[in-house]
Design a protein around this motif. Structure first.
Motif, PDB file in Angstrom:
ATOM      1  N   ALA A 141       0.853  -1.174   0.000  1.00 13.44           N
ATOM      2  CA  ALA A 141       0.000   0.000   0.000  1.00 13.44           C
ATOM      3  C   ALA A 141       0.893   1.229   0.000  1.00 13.44           C
ATOM      4  O   ALA A 141       1.701   1.407   0.913  1.00 13.44           O
ATOM      5  CB  ALA A 141      -0.924   0.010   1.212  1.00 13.44           C
ATOM      6  N   GLY A 142       0.768   2.050  -1.054  1.00 18.76           N
ATOM      7  CA  GLY A 142       1.554   3.270  -1.100  1.00 18.76           C
ATOM      8  C   GLY A 142       2.404   3.390  -2.347  1.00 18.76           C
ATOM      9  O   GLY A 142       2.071   2.901  -3.416  1.00 18.76           O
ATOM     10  N   LYS A 143       3.537   4.029  -2.181  1.00 15.58           N
ATOM     11  CA  LYS A 143       4.397   4.375  -3.316  1.00 15.58           C
ATOM     12  C   LYS A 143       5.136   3.154  -3.856  1.00 15.58           C
ATOM     13  O   LYS A 143       5.663   2.346  -3.101  1.00 15.58           O
ATOM     14  CB  LYS A 143       5.400   5.442  -2.879  1.00 15.58           C
ATOM     15  CG  LYS A 143       6.318   5.939  -3.995  1.00 15.58           C
ATOM     16  CD  LYS A 143       7.100   7.149  -3.527  1.00 15.58           C
ATOM     17  CE  LYS A 143       8.107   7.605  -4.557  1.00 15.58           C
ATOM     18  NZ  LYS A 143       8.795   8.850  -4.151  1.00 15.58           N
ATOM     19  N   SER A 162      -2.394  -5.004  -3.998  1.00 11.30           N
ATOM     20  CA  SER A 162      -1.678  -3.742  -3.877  1.00 11.30           C
ATOM     21  C   SER A 162      -2.561  -2.575  -4.271  1.00 11.30           C
ATOM     22  O   SER A 162      -3.405  -2.678  -5.162  1.00 11.30           O
ATOM     23  CB  SER A 162      -0.416  -3.740  -4.755  1.00 11.30           C
ATOM     24  OG  SER A 162      -0.768  -3.883  -6.125  1.00 11.30           O
ATOM     25  N   SER A 164      -1.308   1.170  -5.225  1.00 10.47           N
ATOM     26  CA  SER A 164      -0.008   1.824  -5.375  1.00 10.47           C
ATOM     27  C   SER A 164      -0.088   3.113  -6.167  1.00 10.47           C
ATOM     28  O   SER A 164      -0.872   3.255  -7.104  1.00 10.47           O
ATOM     29  CB  SER A 164       0.978   0.874  -6.058  1.00 10.47           C
ATOM     30  OG  SER A 164       0.456   0.404  -7.287  1.00 10.47           O
ATOM     31  N   TYR A 190      -2.163   5.875 -10.399  1.00 12.72           N
ATOM     32  CA  TYR A 190      -2.448   4.951  -9.314  1.00 12.72           C
ATOM     33  C   TYR A 190      -2.905   3.628  -9.916  1.00 12.72           C
ATOM     34  O   TYR A 190      -3.521   3.606 -10.996  1.00 12.72           O
ATOM     35  CB  TYR A 190      -3.552   5.480  -8.406  1.00 12.72           C
ATOM     36  CG  TYR A 190      -3.157   6.626  -7.506  1.00 12.72           C
ATOM     37  CD1 TYR A 190      -2.738   6.401  -6.204  1.00 12.72           C
ATOM     38  CD2 TYR A 190      -3.213   7.939  -7.969  1.00 12.72           C
ATOM     39  CE1 TYR A 190      -2.388   7.451  -5.373  1.00 12.72           C
ATOM     40  CE2 TYR A 190      -2.860   9.004  -7.142  1.00 12.72           C
ATOM     41  CZ  TYR A 190      -2.451   8.743  -5.846  1.00 12.72           C
ATOM     42  OH  TYR A 190      -2.112   9.789  -5.022  1.00 12.72           O
ATOM     43  N   SER A 207      -3.310  10.905   1.669  1.00 10.58           N
ATOM     44  CA  SER A 207      -2.483   9.762   1.275  1.00 10.58           C
ATOM     45  C   SER A 207      -2.158   8.833   2.433  1.00 10.58           C
ATOM     46  O   SER A 207      -2.398   7.614   2.358  1.00 10.58           O
ATOM     47  CB  SER A 207      -1.192  10.254   0.609  1.00 10.58           C
ATOM     48  OG  SER A 207      -0.415  11.042   1.500  1.00 10.58           O
ATOM     49  N   SER A 208      -1.615   9.354   3.519  1.00  9.55           N
ATOM     50  CA  SER A 208      -1.194   8.488   4.627  1.00  9.55           C
ATOM     51  C   SER A 208      -2.371   7.745   5.235  1.00  9.55           C
ATOM     52  O   SER A 208      -2.249   6.572   5.628  1.00  9.55           O
ATOM     53  CB  SER A 208      -0.477   9.315   5.696  1.00  9.55           C
ATOM     54  OG  SER A 208       0.704   9.911   5.169  1.00  9.55           O
ATOM     55  N   TYR A 211      -3.420   4.821   2.714  1.00  6.35           N
ATOM     56  CA  TYR A 211      -2.484   3.696   2.643  1.00  6.35           C
ATOM     57  C   TYR A 211      -2.595   2.821   3.890  1.00  6.35           C
ATOM     58  O   TYR A 211      -2.533   1.587   3.806  1.00  6.35           O
ATOM     59  CB  TYR A 211      -1.049   4.197   2.466  1.00  6.35           C
ATOM     60  CG  TYR A 211      -0.834   5.015   1.217  1.00  6.35           C
ATOM     61  CD1 TYR A 211      -1.579   4.775   0.066  1.00  6.35           C
ATOM     62  CD2 TYR A 211       0.104   6.037   1.173  1.00  6.35           C
ATOM     63  CE1 TYR A 211      -1.391   5.531  -1.089  1.00  6.35           C
ATOM     64  CE2 TYR A 211       0.306   6.784   0.020  1.00  6.35           C
ATOM     65  CZ  TYR A 211      -0.446   6.537  -1.102  1.00  6.35           C
ATOM     66  OH  TYR A 211      -0.257   7.287  -2.228  1.00  6.35           O
ATOM     67  N   ARG A 214      -5.796   0.702   3.621  1.00  2.04           N
ATOM     68  CA  ARG A 214      -5.679  -0.462   2.743  1.00  2.04           C
ATOM     69  C   ARG A 214      -4.843  -1.567   3.374  1.00  2.04           C
ATOM     70  O   ARG A 214      -5.158  -2.753   3.232  1.00  2.04           O
ATOM     71  CB  ARG A 214      -5.092  -0.066   1.383  1.00  2.04           C
ATOM     72  CG  ARG A 214      -5.987   0.814   0.546  1.00  2.04           C
ATOM     73  CD  ARG A 214      -7.445   0.382   0.529  1.00  2.04           C
ATOM     74  NE  ARG A 214      -7.659  -0.926  -0.038  1.00  2.04           N
ATOM     75  CZ  ARG A 214      -7.996  -1.151  -1.304  1.00  2.04           C
ATOM     76  NH1 ARG A 214      -8.164  -0.142  -2.140  1.00  2.04           N
ATOM     77  NH2 ARG A 214      -8.181  -2.367  -1.742  1.00  2.04           N
ATOM     78  N   MET A 233       4.152  -0.945   3.606  1.00  2.07           N
ATOM     79  CA  MET A 233       3.367   0.284   3.649  1.00  2.07           C
ATOM     80  C   MET A 233       4.319   1.439   3.351  1.00  2.07           C
ATOM     81  O   MET A 233       5.124   1.841   4.197  1.00  2.07           O
ATOM     82  CB  MET A 233       2.695   0.443   5.010  1.00  2.07           C
ATOM     83  CG  MET A 233       1.747   1.620   5.090  1.00  2.07           C
ATOM     84  SD  MET A 233       0.600   1.510   6.493  1.00  2.07           S
ATOM     85  CE  MET A 233       1.753   1.499   7.888  1.00  2.07           C
TER      86      MET A 233
END
Length: 561
Positions: A141-143, A162, A164, A190, A207-208, A211, A214, A233
């Motif tokens: 989850a995330g970048k 995922s 992302s 995304y 965003s934070s 993530y 998820r 994460m």
């Protein structure tokens, strides 16, 4: 259900010495020797930003992790995002697995070259793939920033589920504004389970927050499966554009009005008191664009203070949402059975807009940035704004380390690192031995009882892991002196023990190899190359060998990075 496993079984698996404090708990997992794994990655956060590393930002959850785990006070990432993520997931040098340069910065003479694909290439095998093959559920989850097409998304690299953000940066709000794009109608890329999204879910407010949502959802969906999980994460905070919810920014209103020079002194003093740096450590020199606080106009001070308020709020919210995941694990009896790693992917971002997207090299991208974002003071931190931290606060983020993200100096590569392993009662231990981001892949495989793949995986040739398991270090064993080398954006280094050889162009370096002894000079302020010619020659030879082994192509064009 992934409940606590017999810690004595873990001790047998990884060979933890009997002198370590090990306690037993009821085993309910289908395979009690395989711990759950959670890797948390911050984006562009400096060494001193967490409270446990000397900062004043409120980070109780990560500070608690540090108090119960091991602080890696000499942890070394790569100088920037993608190479760190590549090394973290593969245990290999980024030049071997497609990230010899960041995709956005690929120079003309690097295009089409092996190791410079700009995404994880066919020689990469990730720990997500290896853990999945051994029965782990795998989530991200995330970048991502390791490929931007559906053929290079996380699900192609071992992550079963995922959500992302595929590129290097984007708005932290649900407007899908990319941090950089050549056309104004572009949207941030995304993907969910390998499919590119046209819109973000309604639950995405910041965003934070999303993530963490998820990651909790993924773990909850499988928590009764009896299988362990590997979750990554990867926050996009506190990467530019600096943005945070109003209430989070309000919490830090006025806290930075005294300026960055005063805060640097306060953080450095706290780091010395905590034993993170030597008592005699000196402040790092200002970067070429750095300015004394007392030289700023009132308007400049106001904008600088606001930027830091937003940055602090981003770090704060990253901690808050990390804590939500920790709380979920605790409430469901999973936390005591979970290895937790926290790192930042590189040092704080000290470049400004002109460094990052110079108009002469990126005319289309710069035009879109200038014309589609609000740069007013009133909108700083809000949707549609575009703010950088800048070189002055980035210096504060690593008070005694030279420079910041993008550089092979300590300010670019030495970041906050924490590891907590069930079965090792560490209680705030500090490990000052060098730990590379490449070391986590072999360490986690050892903890999970999974064999390293060597140079073959499912019938294809793969890059061998060059990282080393840190289990012996955590057990207090003596290990051989390490030699590491690396390159990014044409800036390069070699490190052997405390000796470090660095090559950077002017104005950051002198265009020649410079030698520093980190034991007495963490700030890399005193060049000893003239006094130690034999050592310089030895380390230059090591660099030549590294460059040949990894097929390094020094770029013939570099942007502001």
């Amino acid at each position: 259900m992934r409940a606590p496993f017999f810690r004595s079984a873990l001790a047998a698996t990884v060979g933890i010495a009997a002198s370590l404090s090990v306690s037993c708990a009821l085993a309910a997992s289908s395979d009690p020797t395989k711990p759950n794994i959670l890797v948390v990655v911050a984006d562009d956060m400096g060494y001193s930003d967490l409270g446990s590393f000397g900062g004043e930002i409120e980070t109780p959850n990560l500070d608690s992790l540090a108090a119960s785990g091991v602080q890696l006070t000499n942890f070394q990432a790569m100088p920037a995002c993608s190479p760190t993520r590549a090394a973290l997931l593969t245990g290999a040098d980024p030049h071997q697995v497609g990230l010899g340069n960041m995709a956005e910065e690929t120079a003309p003479n690097q295009e089409g070259k092996k190791g410079y694909e700009g995404y994880l290439n066919d020689r990469a095998v990730t720990i997500a793939s290896l853990l999945r093959d051994s029965g782990y559920d795998t989530y991200l989850a995330g970048k991502w920033h390791l490929g931007s097409t559906e053929q290079t998304t996380p699900n192609q690299r071992g992550f079963e589920h995922s959500f992302s953000m595929l590129s290097g940066g984007a708005s932290h709000f649900p407007d899908m504004k990319p941090a950089y794009a050549p056309t104004p109608e572009a949207r941030a890329p995304y993907a969910e389970d390998g499919k590119i999204l046209k819109t973000l879910p309604a639950q995405f407010t910041y965003s934070s927050q999303y993530y963490a949502d998820r990651m909790i959802d993924y773990i909850a969906a499988d928590k009764d499966s009896g299988r362990p999980f590997f979750g990554m994460m990867a926050f996009t905070a506190p990467h530019w554009p600096l943005q945070a919810p109003d209430e989070a920014v309000a919490k830090y209103r006025g806290r930075y009005d005294a300026g960055y020079d005063a805060l640097l002194e306060a953080r450095l003093s706290k780091q010395k008191a905590l034993g993170l740096v030597p008592a005699g450590a000196e402040p790092a020199a200002r970067s070429p664009k750095g300015r004394p606080w007392n030289s700023l106009t009132d308007e400049e001070r106001k904008r600088e203070a606001r930027a830091m308020e937003i940055y602090a709020a981003m770090v704060d919210q990253m901690d808050v949402n990390t804590g939500r995941v920790f709380d979920y694990l605790r409430k469901n009896g999973l936390y005591d059975n979970t290895v937790v790693i926290f790192i930042s992917d590189n040092g704080a971002e000290g470049h400004d807009l002109d460094d990052t997207w110079p108009g002469d090299k990126f005319p289309k991208i710069r035009k879109v940035i200038d014309e589609t974002n609000d740069f007013s003071f009133e909108r700083m931190g809000k949707p549609g704004s575009y703010t950088f931290l800048g070189p002055n606060w980035a210096r504060v983020s690593s008070p005694t380390f030279s420079l910041f993200k993008g550089f092979p100096t300590e300010g670019g590569t030495r970041t906050a690192g924490i590891i907590r392993i069930p079965g090792i009662e560490s209680h705030g231990k500090k490990l000052d031995k060098l730990v590379s981001v490449k070391d986590f892949a072999p360490t986690l495989l050892e903890l999970a009882g999974v064999k390293r793949p060597g140079v073959q995986y499912q019938g294809r040739e793969v890059a061998p892991m060059t990282g080393t398991s840190i289990i012996p270090l955590l057990k207090g064993q003596n290990v051989a002196e390490r030699t590491e080398a690396g390159e990014l954006f044409g800036k390069r280094f070699v490190r052997k023990g405390d000796w470090k050889l660095v090559h950077m162009p002017k104005p950051w370096g002198n265009g020649e190899w410079q030698l520093f002894n980190l034991h007495t000079d963490l700030a890399e302020a005193h060049d000893l190359s003239a006094k130690e010619p034999a050592r310089v020659a030895e380390l230059k030879k090591t660099w030549d060998q590294y460059a040949q082994q990894n097929q390094v192509v020094l770029p013939d064009q570099v942007s502001g990075y």
